[in-house]
Design an enzyme around this catalytic site. Sequence first.
Site, PDB file in Angstrom:
ATOM      1  N   ALA A 116     -77.791   6.384   1.641  1.00 31.38           N
ATOM      2  CA  ALA A 116     -77.622   5.140   2.401  1.00 31.38           C
ATOM      3  C   ALA A 116     -76.452   5.279   3.366  1.00 31.38           C
ATOM      4  CB  ALA A 116     -77.406   3.969   1.451  1.00 31.38           C
ATOM      5  N   ASN A 117     -76.066   4.195   4.004  1.00 30.37           N
ATOM      6  CA  ASN A 117     -74.896   4.205   4.892  1.00 30.37           C
ATOM      7  C   ASN A 117     -74.174   2.868   4.769  1.00 30.37           C
ATOM      8  OD1 ASN A 117     -75.875   2.288   7.054  1.00 30.37           O
ATOM      9  ND2 ASN A 117     -77.523   3.806   7.078  1.00 30.37           N
ATOM     10  N   ARG A 118     -73.070   2.726   5.487  1.00 30.05           N
ATOM     11  CA  ARG A 118     -72.174   1.576   5.300  1.00 30.05           C
ATOM     12  C   ARG A 118     -72.530   0.357   6.140  1.00 30.05           C
ATOM     13  NH1 ARG A 118     -67.953   3.404   2.339  1.00 30.05           N
ATOM     14  NH2 ARG A 118     -67.466   5.633   2.502  1.00 30.05           N
ATOM     15  N   SER A 119     -73.687   0.327   6.770  1.00 32.73           N
ATOM     16  CA  SER A 119     -74.042  -0.838   7.589  1.00 32.73           C
ATOM     17  C   SER A 119     -74.036  -2.110   6.743  1.00 32.73           C
ATOM     18  CB  SER A 119     -75.436  -0.631   8.185  1.00 32.73           C
ATOM     19  OG  SER A 119     -75.910  -1.848   8.726  1.00 32.73           O
ATOM     20  N   ALA A 138     -79.192   0.221  10.925  1.00 35.61           N
ATOM     21  CA  ALA A 138     -78.668   1.591  10.845  1.00 35.61           C
ATOM     22  C   ALA A 138     -79.638   2.374   9.963  1.00 35.61           C
ATOM     23  CB  ALA A 138     -77.270   1.587  10.254  1.00 35.61           C
TER      24      ALA A 138
END
Length: 223
Positions: free
Chosen positions: A29-32, A95
């Site tokens: 995943a990512n920090r969006s 994102a």
Amino acid sequence: DAPKPLAGKKAVVTSGPTHEPIDPVRYIANRSSGKQGHAIAEALAQAGADVTLVTGPVTLPDPAGVKVVRIETAREMLEAVQAALPADIAVCAAAVADWRTADEAGQKLKKDGSGVIPDLKLSENPDILATISKSGPMRPGLVIGFAAETENVTAHARAKRLRKGCDWILANDVAPATGTFGGDDNEICLISGDDETSDERWERQSKTGVARALSARIIKHFS
Ligand code: C5P
């Protein structure tokens, strides 16, 4: 009642990160945070548009007056966006993970003590913005993407606009020192043409401010 200049217009907005499963309990995943996409969905709904928000996993409440479709992976996001077409306006603020694991393990990967480290093979995810920007009967009339860059922001964003085939790119600087990613503020340069003469530099403001400014710009475009 507030005026509804986007009444009769359909909009689809993507927001948040995607989660790409590794096994039943792990994901990439990512920090969006989803703050910008959710604020845009809400602003377009306030202006009277019929809005579908396709969002990855976020901790935000659903924006008022918006149809929310929750997905996890990029492929699910693409499917949900395509199901929401035709639309007059598409804003891709998600994102999206560029890569997913090539094959999701059916069972939890085990650390068995042998020291063998799993070798994760990746494959490329669909590009939702580029896919819906392709010309055809289902292409939304106005397709808008974001370009989050850490250097040469407008030059990279201008190239991205051409590569993706979208109409507008909202370029923003996400260098760590700016605190933009996951933060409350955003500084945007709207790119709508092939050279800098049409660039519109917006003052640094909250993500809800950016959402309202974008909504106002979209209203101007259609009037
Ligand atoms: O290529 P890059 O990720 O920098 O492009 C950012 C823009 O493209 C954003 O508008 C984002 O929502 C969109 N995007 C997408 N699908 C992807 C990757 C990016 O819609 N797989």
